[in-house]
Design an enzyme around this catalytic site. Structure first.
Site, PDB file in Angstrom:
ATOM      1  N   HIS A 207      -3.009   1.178   7.024  1.00  0.00           N
ATOM      2  CA  HIS A 207      -3.026   1.133   5.559  1.00  0.00           C
ATOM      3  C   HIS A 207      -2.715   2.528   5.027  1.00  0.00           C
ATOM      4  O   HIS A 207      -3.256   3.516   5.519  1.00  0.00           O
ATOM      5  CB  HIS A 207      -4.421   0.663   5.112  1.00  0.00           C
ATOM      6  CG  HIS A 207      -4.659   0.678   3.650  1.00  0.00           C
ATOM      7  ND1 HIS A 207      -3.956  -0.116   2.767  1.00  0.00           N
ATOM      8  CD2 HIS A 207      -5.544   1.383   2.893  1.00  0.00           C
ATOM      9  CE1 HIS A 207      -4.414   0.100   1.535  1.00  0.00           C
ATOM     10  NE2 HIS A 207      -5.366   1.013   1.589  1.00  0.00           N
TER      11      HIS A 207
ATOM     12  N   CYS B  19       0.818  -1.215   0.000  1.00  0.00           N
ATOM     13  CA  CYS B  19       0.000   0.000   0.000  1.00  0.00           C
ATOM     14  C   CYS B  19       0.855   1.269   0.000  1.00  0.00           C
ATOM     15  O   CYS B  19       0.454   2.283  -0.581  1.00  0.00           O
ATOM     16  CB  CYS B  19      -1.007   0.007   1.143  1.00  0.00           C
ATOM     17  SG  CYS B  19      -0.311  -0.124   2.796  1.00  0.00           S
TER      18      CYS B  19
END
Length: 199
Positions: free
Chosen positions: A136, A33
């Site tokens: 994330h 990510c």
């Protein structure tokens, strides 16, 4: 309170315009990510590679088997903020860590290339969403006068809207627990701190 999905006012798009086709939006692979957020902010799938981030990771922790930079030993990603900051510097940019106690209305948006946020995200096992959260990285960027959430877990870029809608989005996210914001700015903007409107 953890970060919750943005349900802000959505601007209606003209039927003639298909912005997602004009927007680079890298999708989630493995635990990359950070790579996806960087490439999405730069709007270029070649801006950074997994190998580039791996080299930066190795440079930050050359002789360490267990590292503070939270990278999977199998090369699948999960890079921390130090890798992101060092990667930005290779392109002449800096990451400014936003103090959540400040009002986002003081950000000089015209001097900010984009935003990288670290937010809690649900873990999934196939189609099943697990009751666990992990951090994330997502990218947020303006394209053709409209700001988009370029989260790599989204199927398509999510239109946020104009500057006022962006500020609402950022305020909403930053109210949550474990949400952090990085401003991506040029080295010159960082040196002069011209990302701030309050001096």
């Amino acid at each position: 309170m953890s970060c919750v999905p943005w349900k802000g006012d959505k601007l209606k798009l003209d039927s003639d315009v298909q912005p997602p086709a004009l927007i680079y939006h890298e999708k989630q692979r493995r635990e990359l990510c950070a790579l996806h957020a960087l490439n999405n902010v730069f709007q270029d799938g070649r801006a950074f590679t997994r190998d580039t981030l791996q080299e930066i990771f190795q440079r930050l922790s050359p002789n360490t088997l267990v590292t503070p930079h939270k990278k999977s030993m199998l090369g699948t990603g999960n890079y921390d903020v130090n890798v992101i900051m060092a990667a930005l510097q290779t392109k002449g940019y800096e990451a400014v860590w936003w103090d959540k106690r400040r009002d986002v209305d003081t950000i000089a948006l015209s001097n900010v290339m984009g935003f990288i946020m670290n937010i809690p995200s649900s873990l999934c096992w196939g189609p099943v969403k697990l009751p666990l959260k992990r951090q994330h990285w997502i990218g947020v960027r303006e394209v053709a006068g409209i700001y988009y959430n370029l989260d790599s877990k989204l199927k398509l870029p999510d239109q946020i809207g104009n500057e006022d809608e962006l500020r609402k989005f950022l305020k909403h996210q930053l109210r949550g627990k474990n949400c952090e914001l990085l401003l991506v700015v040029s080295e010159e903007v960082e040196v002069h701190q011209s990302w701030r409107m309050d001096g």
